[in-house]
Motif scaffolding. Structure first.
Motif, PDB file in Angstrom:
ATOM      1  N   UNK A   1     -17.297  43.118  14.051  1.00  0.00           N
ATOM      2  CA  UNK A   1     -18.220  42.952  15.176  1.00  0.00           C
ATOM      3  C   UNK A   1     -19.656  43.204  14.736  1.00  0.00           C
ATOM      4  N   UNK A   2     -19.840  44.212  13.911  1.00  0.00           N
ATOM      5  CA  UNK A   2     -21.187  44.505  13.404  1.00  0.00           C
ATOM      6  C   UNK A   2     -21.681  43.378  12.504  1.00  0.00           C
ATOM      7  N   UNK A   3     -20.794  42.756  11.768  1.00  0.00           N
ATOM      8  CA  UNK A   3     -21.164  41.651  10.891  1.00  0.00           C
ATOM      9  C   UNK A   3     -21.463  40.383  11.691  1.00  0.00           C
ATOM     10  N   UNK A   4     -20.632  40.090  12.669  1.00  0.00           N
ATOM     11  CA  UNK A   4     -20.765  38.838  13.402  1.00  0.00           C
ATOM     12  C   UNK A   4     -21.885  38.836  14.429  1.00  0.00           C
ATOM     13  N   UNK A   5     -22.243  40.009  14.961  1.00  0.00           N
ATOM     14  CA  UNK A   5     -23.261  40.041  15.998  1.00  0.00           C
ATOM     15  C   UNK A   5     -24.249  41.183  15.741  1.00  0.00           C
TER      16      UNK A   5
ATOM     17  N   UNK B   1      -5.236  52.032  14.150  1.00  0.00           N
ATOM     18  CA  UNK B   1      -6.495  52.616  13.669  1.00  0.00           C
ATOM     19  C   UNK B   1      -7.155  51.705  12.640  1.00  0.00           C
ATOM     20  N   UNK B   2      -6.368  51.166  11.719  1.00  0.00           N
ATOM     21  CA  UNK B   2      -6.923  50.266  10.709  1.00  0.00           C
ATOM     22  C   UNK B   2      -7.429  48.978  11.342  1.00  0.00           C
ATOM     23  N   UNK B   3      -6.693  48.470  12.296  1.00  0.00           N
ATOM     24  CA  UNK B   3      -7.139  47.255  12.988  1.00  0.00           C
ATOM     25  C   UNK B   3      -8.434  47.500  13.756  1.00  0.00           C
ATOM     26  N   UNK B   4      -8.535  48.652  14.414  1.00  0.00           N
ATOM     27  CA  UNK B   4      -9.759  48.987  15.147  1.00  0.00           C
ATOM     28  C   UNK B   4     -10.952  49.120  14.200  1.00  0.00           C
ATOM     29  N   UNK B   5     -10.719  49.726  13.048  1.00  0.00           N
ATOM     30  CA  UNK B   5     -11.798  49.852  12.057  1.00  0.00           C
ATOM     31  C   UNK B   5     -12.234  48.472  11.567  1.00  0.00           C
TER      32      UNK B   5
ATOM     33  N   UNK C   1     -12.293  43.011   6.167  1.00  0.00           N
ATOM     34  CA  UNK C   1     -11.102  42.394   5.575  1.00  0.00           C
ATOM     35  C   UNK C   1     -10.169  43.445   4.975  1.00  0.00           C
ATOM     36  N   UNK C   2     -10.744  44.437   4.296  1.00  0.00           N
ATOM     37  CA  UNK C   2      -9.924  45.505   3.718  1.00  0.00           C
ATOM     38  C   UNK C   2      -9.172  46.287   4.796  1.00  0.00           C
ATOM     39  N   UNK C   3      -9.852  46.578   5.904  1.00  0.00           N
ATOM     40  CA  UNK C   3      -9.204  47.328   6.986  1.00  0.00           C
ATOM     41  C   UNK C   3      -8.078  46.514   7.618  1.00  0.00           C
ATOM     42  N   UNK C   4      -8.289  45.223   7.805  1.00  0.00           N
ATOM     43  CA  UNK C   4      -7.238  44.391   8.380  1.00  0.00           C
ATOM     44  C   UNK C   4      -6.053  44.254   7.424  1.00  0.00           C
ATOM     45  N   UNK C   5      -6.314  44.224   6.131  1.00  0.00           N
ATOM     46  CA  UNK C   5      -5.222  44.215   5.156  1.00  0.00           C
ATOM     47  C   UNK C   5      -4.443  45.531   5.217  1.00  0.00           C
ATOM     48  N   UNK C   6      -5.178  46.626   5.352  1.00  0.00           N
ATOM     49  CA  UNK C   6      -4.527  47.940   5.440  1.00  0.00           C
ATOM     50  C   UNK C   6      -3.643  48.014   6.680  1.00  0.00           C
ATOM     51  N   UNK C   7      -4.059  47.387   7.757  1.00  0.00           N
ATOM     52  CA  UNK C   7      -3.253  47.390   8.983  1.00  0.00           C
ATOM     53  C   UNK C   7      -1.896  46.731   8.748  1.00  0.00           C
ATOM     54  N   UNK C   8      -1.877  45.707   7.923  1.00  0.00           N
ATOM     55  CA  UNK C   8      -0.612  45.024   7.632  1.00  0.00           C
ATOM     56  C   UNK C   8       0.338  45.912   6.833  1.00  0.00           C
ATOM     57  N   UNK C   9      -0.236  46.827   6.058  1.00  0.00           N
ATOM     58  CA  UNK C   9       0.582  47.691   5.199  1.00  0.00           C
ATOM     59  C   UNK C   9       0.877  49.053   5.826  1.00  0.00           C
TER      60      UNK C   9
END
Length: 57
Positions: free
Chosen positions: A42-46, A32-36, A15-23
């Protein structure tokens, strides 16, 4: 529950990385932030339960 702290950290990191992507101020930083964030989610969900789940080419 075994693994609870690890999965919470993965979820928060995603969530933090996706927020950083917006900024992000550049396209490269945004991607890069979105990929992170995607990698963390992905590691959390599977989680890999067995070695045979990993496919190598």
């Amino acid at each position: 529950m075994n693994g609870t702290r690890r999965t919470r950290l993965q979820r928060i990191t995603s969530l933090d990385a996706h927020r950083a992507a917006k900024e992000a101020t550049t396209e490269a930083a945004r991607l890069a932030a979105r990929a992170a964030g995607d990698a963390a989610s992905a590691a959390y969900l599977h989680p890999i339960a067995e070695v045979t789940q990993v496919v190598t080419s």
